[in-house]
Enzyme design. Structure first.
Site, PDB file in Angstrom:
ATOM      1  CD  GLU A  16      -2.970  -0.705  -0.160  1.00 30.06           C
ATOM      2  OE1 GLU A  16      -3.198   0.464  -0.489  1.00 30.06           O
ATOM      3  OE2 GLU A  16      -3.376  -1.680  -0.815  1.00 30.06           O
ATOM      4  CB  CYS A 171     -14.099   3.168 -12.973  1.00 27.72           C
ATOM      5  SG  CYS A 171     -14.996   4.720 -12.885  1.00 27.72           S
ATOM      6  CB  CYS A 178     -19.576   3.188 -19.033  1.00 37.97           C
ATOM      7  SG  CYS A 178     -18.725   4.566 -18.265  1.00 37.97           S
ATOM      8  CB  CYS A 181     -18.872  -0.629 -15.705  1.00 33.61           C
ATOM      9  SG  CYS A 181     -18.772  -0.327 -13.931  1.00 33.61           S
ATOM     10  CB  CYS A 187     -22.845   4.079 -12.647  1.00 33.16           C
ATOM     11  SG  CYS A 187     -21.777   5.504 -12.909  1.00 33.16           S
TER      12      CYS A 187
HETATM   13 FE1  SF4 Z   1     -17.179   4.119 -13.747  1.00 35.79          FE
HETATM   14 FE2  SF4 Z   1     -19.839   4.334 -13.655  1.00 35.79          FE
HETATM   15 FE3  SF4 Z   1     -18.634   3.919 -15.953  1.00 35.79          FE
HETATM   16 FE4  SF4 Z   1     -18.698   1.996 -14.101  1.00 35.79          FE
HETATM   17  S1  SF4 Z   1     -20.441   2.863 -15.219  1.00 35.79           S
HETATM   18  S2  SF4 Z   1     -16.924   2.596 -15.371  1.00 35.79           S
HETATM   19  S3  SF4 Z   1     -18.531   3.193 -12.237  1.00 35.79           S
HETATM   20  S4  SF4 Z   1     -18.404   5.734 -14.669  1.00 35.79           S
END
Ligand code: SF4
Length: 336
Positions: A16, A171, A178, A181, A187
């Site tokens: 970390e 992201c 997206c 995702c 989101c």
């Molecule tokens: Fe990021 Fe939302 Fe796109 Fe997912 S849907 S990659 S959380 S901006």
């Protein structure tokens, strides 16, 4: 990523700290080498700082290495060489802020606590469509609340890792992915097309540039004279060629002669240029101009804070990247 395959708090702590301000691909080899050299808290605490800086050489932001070393001493002295389990105790250690403390507590001990490192900040801001300057204290506090709201009871570790992974591979800072995702249905940014403007892009400032001149004094056996930088501040504790910044209107040679008079109280004859290295730090850029020099009047200082780097040996000296490049120039010249 080897740090994902361990529950060892020491290893997670090291990873970390390394991942603060440094990319995963860069960290990976350093992480392995560092743990071979310092496999546990006690070995790190026992090691001279020089050895720790040497293992960190090239990774940058050297205060992280100094703090890691100091914190290891605190752990041995006050925590029986164990990494503490709570965010509060972790935050009390040198070099550990709230997000790093959260990450260690969550990943190593499964604590149900939020994280908010750079990746998590972006993911959380987009998920909840937090607009505006994310560095404001209002946004900061809102983002911590939102990040905490993602943590389900008993799922602190999974949540921290999932948020980190999402930020690292889906992201992304530019062009978030997206359509693939797994959180797109939850989101708040994606359906409104806000994902590219959160966080707001900051105008890239051009960094100021300085010419820095460095003296390379070479002994008959080829060893190179170095001085240790002050223990705190930029590159603190590293070994470097004696150097100074060129002032307005000065030639490089004049700047070097002046710096050597002021810093070492020696008069130097400049022989020829070793080479020039471009390097960027977080707030400015430099061109480091190295020159072979000889003393003419006054002797180079000896003792604490000075050293001779054997030409064919890495030794114990950790050098800033630009100085290390000058050493490589000298090696190459010798090989010709
Ligand atoms: Fe990021 Fe939302 Fe796109 Fe997912 S849907 S990659 S959380 S901006």
């Amino acid at each position: 990523m080897a740090w994902r395959e361990t529950r060892d708090p020491y290893r997670i702590w090291v990873s970390e700290i390394m991942l603060q301000q440094t990319r995963v691909e860069t960290v990976a080899p350093y992480y392995e080498r560092f743990l071979r050299r310092f496999p546990d808290v006690r070995s790190l605490a026992r090691a001279p700082l020089d050895d720790v800086l040497k293992a960190w050489e090239g990774l940058g932001y050297y205060s992280r290495a100094r703090n890691l070393h100091r914190a290891a001493g605190v752990l041995v002295g006050r925590h029986a060489a164990e990494v503490p389990r709570t965010v509060e105790a972790l935050e009390a250690l040198p070099g550990i802020g709230r997000s790093t403390a959260g990450a260690i507590a969550a990943i190593a001990f499964g604590a149900d606590v939020p994280i908010l490192d750079a990746n998590a900040r972006r993911v959380v801001a987009r998920l909840f469509a937090v607009e505006g300057d994310l560095r404001s204290s209002a946004a900061e506090s809102l983002l911590w609340q939102r990040s905490a709201s993602l943590v389900r009871k008993g799922k602190g570790r999974d949540t921290a890792l999932a948020v980190m992974d999402l930020g690292a591979v889906v992201c992304l800072p530019n062009a978030p992915r997206c359509p693939v995702c797994p959180l797109r249905s939850r989101c708040s940014s994606f359906p409104r097309g806000l994902q590219d403007s959160i966080p707001p892009k900051r105008a890239r400032k051009s960094l100021p540039h300085h010419d820095v001149v460095a003296a390379v004094f070479r002994r008959a056996d080829g060893a190179l004279f170095l001085m240790r930088r002050p223990p705190v501040g930029l590159l603190g504790g590293l070994w470097a060629f004696p150097s100074g910044r060129r002032g307005p209107g000065e030639t490089l040679e004049d700047a070097l002669r002046r710096s050597l008079r002021e810093k070492l109280q020696v008069r130097a004859v400049i022989q020829r240029e070793v080479g020039a290295v471009q390097h960027a730090y977080s707030h400015y850029r430099i061109t480091l101009h190295g020159f072979f020099c000889e003393t003419r009047g006054g002797a180079l200082p000896a003792g604490e804070g000075t050293g001779w780097l054997p030409l064919r040996e890495e030794g114990r000296f950790a050098l800033p990247r630009a100085d290390r490049t000058l050493v490589e120039f000298i090696h190459r010249e010798e090989e010709r």
